[in-house]
Write an enzyme that holds these catalytic residues in place. Structure first.
Site, PDB file in Angstrom:
ATOM      1  N   ARG A 108       0.817  -1.213   0.000  1.00  0.00           N
ATOM      2  CA  ARG A 108       0.000   0.000   0.000  1.00  0.00           C
ATOM      3  C   ARG A 108       0.850   1.263   0.000  1.00  0.00           C
ATOM      4  O   ARG A 108       0.473   2.264  -0.603  1.00  0.00           O
ATOM      5  CB  ARG A 108      -0.944  -0.002   1.198  1.00  0.00           C
ATOM      6  N   LYS A 120     -21.112 -16.305  -0.163  1.00  0.00           N
ATOM      7  CA  LYS A 120     -22.551 -16.148   0.024  1.00  0.00           C
ATOM      8  C   LYS A 120     -23.236 -15.319  -1.062  1.00  0.00           C
ATOM      9  O   LYS A 120     -22.704 -14.301  -1.488  1.00  0.00           O
ATOM     10  CB  LYS A 120     -22.818 -15.475   1.376  1.00  0.00           C
ATOM     11  N   GLY A 126     -11.677  -8.848  -1.764  1.00  0.00           N
ATOM     12  CA  GLY A 126     -10.461  -9.164  -1.023  1.00  0.00           C
ATOM     13  C   GLY A 126      -9.941 -10.564  -1.264  1.00  0.00           C
ATOM     14  O   GLY A 126      -8.763 -10.762  -1.587  1.00  0.00           O
ATOM     15  N   GLY A 137     -14.091  -4.016   0.090  1.00  0.00           N
ATOM     16  CA  GLY A 137     -15.460  -3.514   0.246  1.00  0.00           C
ATOM     17  C   GLY A 137     -15.782  -2.422  -0.763  1.00  0.00           C
ATOM     18  O   GLY A 137     -16.875  -2.388  -1.330  1.00  0.00           O
TER      19      GLY A 137
HETATM   20  P1  ADP Z   1     -14.361 -11.938  -1.956  1.00  0.00           P
HETATM   21  O1  ADP Z   1     -13.633 -11.558  -0.685  1.00  0.00           O
HETATM   22  O2  ADP Z   1     -13.415 -12.025  -3.138  1.00  0.00           O
HETATM   23  O3  ADP Z   1     -15.534 -11.047  -2.210  1.00  0.00           O
HETATM   24  P2  ADP Z   1     -15.875 -14.004  -0.615  1.00  0.00           P
HETATM   25  O4  ADP Z   1     -15.467 -13.444   0.709  1.00  0.00           O
HETATM   26  O5  ADP Z   1     -17.282 -13.852  -1.017  1.00  0.00           O
HETATM   27  O6  ADP Z   1     -14.893 -13.434  -1.777  1.00  0.00           O
HETATM   28  O7  ADP Z   1     -15.613 -15.583  -0.660  1.00  0.00           O
HETATM   29  C1  ADP Z   1     -14.397 -16.190  -0.354  1.00  0.00           C
HETATM   30  C2  ADP Z   1     -14.588 -17.444   0.453  1.00  0.00           C
HETATM   31  O8  ADP Z   1     -15.532 -18.329  -0.121  1.00  0.00           O
HETATM   32  C3  ADP Z   1     -13.292 -18.215   0.533  1.00  0.00           C
HETATM   33  O9  ADP Z   1     -12.848 -18.213   1.869  1.00  0.00           O
HETATM   34  C4  ADP Z   1     -13.654 -19.615   0.053  1.00  0.00           C
HETATM   35  O10 ADP Z   1     -13.052 -20.648   0.803  1.00  0.00           O
HETATM   36  C5  ADP Z   1     -15.161 -19.641   0.209  1.00  0.00           C
HETATM   37  N1  ADP Z   1     -15.761 -20.664  -0.679  1.00  0.00           N
HETATM   38  C6  ADP Z   1     -15.672 -20.740  -2.006  1.00  0.00           C
HETATM   39  N2  ADP Z   1     -16.317 -21.829  -2.489  1.00  0.00           N
HETATM   40  C7  ADP Z   1     -16.829 -22.468  -1.419  1.00  0.00           C
HETATM   41  C8  ADP Z   1     -17.599 -23.679  -1.243  1.00  0.00           C
HETATM   42  N3  ADP Z   1     -17.974 -24.398  -2.299  1.00  0.00           N
HETATM   43  N4  ADP Z   1     -17.940 -24.014   0.009  1.00  0.00           N
HETATM   44  C9  ADP Z   1     -17.573 -23.263   1.071  1.00  0.00           C
HETATM   45  N5  ADP Z   1     -16.847 -22.136   0.980  1.00  0.00           N
HETATM   46  C10 ADP Z   1     -16.476 -21.722  -0.249  1.00  0.00           C
END
Ligand code: ADP
Ligand code: MG
Length: 394
Positions: A39, A200, A351, A374
């Site tokens: 950063r 999610k 992230g 975010g």
């Molecule tokens: P970002 O931070 O890029 O927005 P998220 O926080 O939404 O992404 O999602 C990342 C998490 O989702 C990771 O920790 C990953 O392990 C989890 N994940 C991905 N696929 C699955 C799955 N099939 N079952 C459970 N967890 C999952």
């Protein structure tokens, strides 16, 4: 949201006092040593440009969560030291934010000098965007530059409030974020493919809602896929899903068909009987009773890669599987590879997605990896970010 904002190249800064909001919220170990200075390095082009122009530079940032009180643990001292080393010239650290020392040091700046204020979150007024505090902060300078994309979705005194009192423009980091992501949302090179995964559906509702209006194809992976699969009446075993989002998932799929947007769900999976480092990966077409989907399968990878091959623009948010565990990282890796190999403008937001791309070694193959988790999500949702909205329009 207007993405055409004035930058430091559009305003005269020679001999002017310029307050620059940076994102120096760096990770530190238990001794306060900086463990990654990405950063700080990222802020250098803006700082060097202003110094070359002969501006008097007053940097500010938050670090950690000092909760509105002075706490030496969250001092920006290590940042001032690292900055001085990287720039090869002393960056003086003020003992306070808007106190006597900050004022005296700011008043004594010569053209091209650089100083750093103490942690803006030593004042509770910062996160409350208190107008009196914003005014006092602004009184140190004549121009405001926001270059902290990671906090651009927050209306705080140093990220937005000061713009009520000073002409406000962006630095090079924010200029790049809004240039590339703004273009993707407003005038994308087509076909425009969104790859959405991660934990999610509920985290990504806003992103799905906005991108469905802009994209030609939406590709779904990660745990999110199982809420859609279940909503479509499929057996998902013990896969993670969101009961209260099934109706929404159905609605999205119907809307996609109605709008002629391609909507792709996994056609095979890598499952296991439990979640963990020691889980045995089992490839399958249909998820059996007692099994959970933890990654997209090879047929899905083939199908998704084909869709990505000729994409003009790709926005990727959310890993395709549990990439932290090597046995379930193949899907995410293959999709990263497909995006890297396509000629598309590729944008990574979120992230964990950025971490996955870096961890898997594809970072330098992407057009843009957003620096704000975010903030990048809110940007892709089409929301107005206070730290950007407050800047002067071109
Ligand atoms: P970002 O931070 O890029 O927005 P998220 O926080 O939404 O992404 O999602 C990342 C998490 O989702 C990771 O920790 C990953 O392990 C989890 N994940 C991905 N696929 C699955 C799955 N099939 N079952 C459970 N967890 C999952
Ligand atoms: Mg995340």
């Amino acid at each position: 949201m207007n993405y055409a904002k004035k930058s430091i190249e559009d305003i005269g800064t020679a001999g002017k006092k310029v307050l620059v909001r940076c994102d120096f919220n760096v990770p530190q170990d238990e001794n306060g040593e900086i463990t990654a200075d990405t950063r700080i390095v990222g802020a250098l082009p803006t700082i060097k440009y202003l110094a070359d122009k002969g501006a008097k530079i007053i940097l500010c940032s938050h670090l950690g969560r000092p909760k509105g009180k002075v706490d030496p643990k969250y001092s920006l001292k290590p940042v001032a030291e690292r900055l001085s080393a990287l720039l090869g010239k002393t960056v003086a650290l003020a003992a306070d934010v808007v106190g006597e020392d900050a004022k005296a040091k700011a008043a004594a700046l010569k053209d091209g000098d650089i100083m750093l204020l103490e942690n803006v979150r030593f004042h509770a007024e910062e996160e409350k965007n208190d107008p009196a505090f914003a005014k006092e902060l602004a009184s140190l300078a004549e121009i405001y530059v926001n270059d902290a994309f990671g906090t651009a979705h927050r209306a705080h005194a140093s990220t937005a409030g000061v713009a009520d009192y000073l002409p406000a423009v962006c630095g090079f980091l924010i200029q790049k974020e809004i240039g590339i992501m703004g273009k993707a949302l407003e005038d994308p090179k087509r076909p425009f493919v969104a790859v959405l995964g991660g934990a999610k559906v509920s985290d990504k509702i806003g992103v799905i809602k906005n991108l469905i209006l802009k994209c030609d194809t939406i590709i779904i992976g990660g745990a999110m896929a199982y809420t859609f699969k279940k909503a479509a009446g499929r057996n998902i075993g013990t896969s993670r899903f969101e009961e209260d989002k099934l109706d929404y998932a159905r609605e999205v799929m119907v809307r996609a068909v109605g709008m002629g947007v391609g909507f792709m769900l996994p056609i095979d999976h890598v499952c296991a009987d439990h979640f963990g480092e020691d889980a045995t990966p089992v490839p399958c077409k249909h998820i059996a009773e007692g099994m959970m989907g933890l990654d997209i399968g090879p047929k899905t990878v083939e199908k998704y890669s084909a869709a990505l091959k000729n994409a003009g623009t790709v926005v990727w948010n959310g890993p395709m599987g549990v990439f932290e565990i090597p046995a379930f990282a193949e899907g995410t890796k293959a999709i990263a590879k497909a995006i890297a190999e396509s000629d598309a403008v590729s944008i990574i937001g979120g992230g964990d997605s950025a971490a996955a791309v870096e961890q898997l070694g594809f970072a330098d193959k992407m057009t843009h990896i957003s620096t704000g988790g975010g903030a990048s999500l809110e940007f892709l949702e089409g929301l107005e970010l206070p730290g950007i909205a407050c800047l002067l329009d071109k």
